[in-house]
Design a protein around this motif. Structure first.
Motif, mmCIF file in Angstrom:
data_model
loop_
_atom_site.group_PDB
_atom_site.id
_atom_site.type_symbol
_atom_site.label_atom_id
_atom_site.label_comp_id
_atom_site.label_asym_id
_atom_site.label_seq_id
_atom_site.Cartn_x
_atom_site.Cartn_y
_atom_site.Cartn_z
ATOM 1 N N GLU A 178 51.803 55.605 47.257
ATOM 2 C CA GLU A 178 50.377 55.788 47.529
ATOM 3 C C GLU A 178 49.531 54.631 46.979
ATOM 4 O O GLU A 178 48.364 54.811 46.636
ATOM 5 C CB GLU A 178 49.868 57.126 46.969
ATOM 6 C CG GLU A 178 50.582 58.363 47.499
ATOM 7 C CD GLU A 178 50.239 58.701 48.947
ATOM 8 O OE1 GLU A 178 49.520 57.923 49.580
ATOM 9 O OE2 GLU A 178 50.697 59.735 49.421
ATOM 10 N N PRO A 184 45.070 61.521 47.105
ATOM 11 C CA PRO A 184 44.075 60.434 47.091
ATOM 12 C C PRO A 184 42.958 60.674 48.103
ATOM 13 O O PRO A 184 43.213 60.989 49.262
ATOM 14 C CB PRO A 184 44.908 59.194 47.468
ATOM 15 C CG PRO A 184 46.294 59.531 47.026
ATOM 16 C CD PRO A 184 46.443 60.993 47.282
ATOM 17 N N GLN A 185 41.722 60.509 47.673
ATOM 18 C CA GLN A 185 40.546 60.822 48.485
ATOM 19 C C GLN A 185 40.442 59.959 49.742
ATOM 20 O O GLN A 185 39.776 60.338 50.690
ATOM 21 C CB GLN A 185 39.277 60.627 47.638
ATOM 22 C CG GLN A 185 38.472 61.902 47.496
ATOM 23 C CD GLN A 185 37.295 61.732 46.548
ATOM 24 O OE1 GLN A 185 37.433 61.154 45.477
ATOM 25 N NE2 GLN A 185 36.147 62.248 46.928
ATOM 26 N N ARG A 186 41.112 58.822 49.749
ATOM 27 C CA ARG A 186 40.934 57.865 50.838
ATOM 28 C C ARG A 186 41.809 58.149 52.047
ATOM 29 O O ARG A 186 41.696 57.459 53.070
ATOM 30 C CB ARG A 186 41.227 56.452 50.323
ATOM 31 C CG ARG A 186 42.613 56.286 49.741
ATOM 32 C CD ARG A 186 42.783 54.947 49.038
ATOM 33 N NE ARG A 186 44.076 54.835 48.375
ATOM 34 C CZ ARG A 186 44.306 55.236 47.129
ATOM 35 N NH1 ARG A 186 43.326 55.785 46.428
ATOM 36 N NH2 ARG A 186 45.496 55.092 46.585
ATOM 37 N N TYR A 230 41.252 65.678 42.455
ATOM 38 C CA TYR A 230 42.002 64.721 43.263
ATOM 39 C C TYR A 230 42.999 63.964 42.382
ATOM 40 O O TYR A 230 42.697 63.641 41.236
ATOM 41 C CB TYR A 230 41.072 63.704 43.911
ATOM 42 C CG TYR A 230 40.122 64.288 44.937
ATOM 43 C CD1 TYR A 230 40.458 64.320 46.281
ATOM 44 C CD2 TYR A 230 38.879 64.793 44.546
ATOM 45 C CE1 TYR A 230 39.580 64.844 47.234
ATOM 46 C CE2 TYR A 230 38.001 65.325 45.481
ATOM 47 C CZ TYR A 230 38.355 65.340 46.825
ATOM 48 O OH TYR A 230 37.487 65.871 47.746
ATOM 49 N N GLU A 279 45.943 60.571 42.275
ATOM 50 C CA GLU A 279 46.228 59.280 42.888
ATOM 51 C C GLU A 279 47.607 59.221 43.525
ATOM 52 O O GLU A 279 47.966 58.242 44.169
ATOM 53 C CB GLU A 279 46.077 58.158 41.860
ATOM 54 C CG GLU A 279 44.629 57.762 41.631
ATOM 55 C CD GLU A 279 43.938 57.340 42.931
ATOM 56 O OE1 GLU A 279 44.435 56.423 43.612
ATOM 57 O OE2 GLU A 279 42.914 57.945 43.266
ATOM 58 N N ASN A 280 48.411 60.266 43.335
ATOM 59 C CA ASN A 280 49.710 60.351 44.006
ATOM 60 C C ASN A 280 50.070 61.824 44.186
ATOM 61 O O ASN A 280 49.287 62.702 43.801
ATOM 62 C CB ASN A 280 50.795 59.596 43.223
ATOM 63 C CG ASN A 280 50.960 60.144 41.813
ATOM 64 O OD1 ASN A 280 51.269 61.306 41.604
ATOM 65 N ND2 ASN A 280 50.751 59.278 40.815
#
Length: 348
Positions: free
Chosen positions: A100, A186-188, A217, A219-220
């Protein structure tokens, strides 16, 4: 030392070009010579140099697959679906992980392009679109897997993420929960946005006001991240009575967090995941989850790639293919429901 076409040509008393034509079954060579050259190649244990051949032809029989993490059972199932389908057509699959990380995705794309893979399948984490636009301009066969690109019309194979999260949240609401926490990735990435939209829709329909402290949220998508985020949610006062996790791997971490904090599932905390990985049903408290057919999604993505490769940039290739699989709510003990089959909820 490896046998070369030069060695075969010397023994056969022919040119290297004749050997090449014989081994590649080209028509401009008589059958007797072809059989003799192939016999000599077998006797010398000749193995074709696929890298050299690809450099010469600018084509390979390999497909690139870029995913977040092969250790995640969901992505492993998809990768198997891709490989099994590719193998049927004589293609090999080269797999790279991104964890990610956007930079890792860009590097993976560049690496696979440098070795001239015939096509690419990509579970993208990157918020930008330049690399996808460039692949499209270069007419590289491309399929986005699990996640869409909202700005660019390209091939994709996804699950109806919004609908799946909506069904899971609505199920928890029907069980009487109003304080429902959600653990997201991840928010993106688009699948995170879609599943969050499904969660919001179900909450809004039930007249339940969203609380930012119940939305986290990561990051992975690793279980360790799920554990940390679940602990963060469960320290709230009042704490959520239910948690919906973006994926089963994050739900595994939430399961561990609840246990570490002395909370009983499902009596004190209802838990729902997403994916229905193979061992979700074998947890001590079997996991309620939203199933998506990982293996079949991998097969579908690979079939599109193979079709695009065969078309080779033909005008028929211009139209993008969009495949959306239906999610299925699989009700088990972790949510606290006594009902075991989804069809009992006639209004889903």
């Amino acid at each position: 030392m490896n046998t070369t076409m030069k060695d075969i040509a010397k023994i056969a008393g022919v040119s290297i070009n004749t050997v090449s034509r014989a081994l590649n079954d080209k028509p401009e060579i008589n059958e007797k010579t072809r059989r003799r050259i192939k016999r000599i190649a077998r006797e010398l244990n000749y193995t074709p140099n696929s890298i050299a051949a690809s450099l010469a032809s600018r084509k390979t029989k390999t497909i690139g697959l870029i995913i977040p993490d092969i250790c995640d059972p969901f992505f492993a199932q998809q990768a198997r679906g891709v490989e099994d389908t590719a193998k049927e057509e004589g293609y090999s699959v080269i797999l790279l992980n991104t964890d990610e990380i956007s930079e890792a995705e860009l590097k993976a794309v560049a690496t696979l392009r440098s070795i001239r893979v015939a096509g690419l399948m990509l579970t993208s984490v990157f918020p930008g679109t330049d690399h996808i636009e460039n692949l499209n301009k270069q007419k590289v066969p491309l399929v986005l897997l699990n996640r869409r690109c909202q700005e660019i019309d390209t091939n994709y194979v996804i699950n109806d993420n919004q609908k799946g999260a909506y069904k899971a949240t609505k199920h928890l609401i029907k069980l009487g929960h109003k304080k429902i926490g959600v653990i997201l990735g991840p928010q993106r990435i688009t699948s995170v946005l879609d599943r969050y939209a499904g969660y919001k829709k179900a909450m809004a329909e039930a007249g339940i006001e969203l609380s930012e402290k119940y939305i986290v949220y990561g990051e992975n998508l690793k279980p360790s991240t799920g554990e940390i985020l679940a602990e963060q949610l469960l320290r709230n006062n009042p704490r959520p009575t239910a948690i919906l996790a973006y994926c089963d791997s994050l739900a595994i971490g939430a399961y561990a967090a609840a246990r570490n904090m002395g909370l009983s599932i499902p009596e004190e905390l209802a838990l729902v995941g997403y994916d229905d990985i193979p061992y979700a049903q074998y947890f001590e408290i079997p996991l309620t989850t939203v199933a998506q057919p990982a293996y079949n999604m991998g097969k579908a993505a690979c079939k599109i790639i193979l079709e695009k490769i065969k078309l080779g940039g033909d005008e028929k290739d211009l139209e993008s293919q969009h495949i959306v699989f239906e999610p299925e709510l699989v009700i088990r003990k972790s949510c606290g429901a006594q009902v075991q089959i989804e069809s009992s909820w006639s209004d889903y």
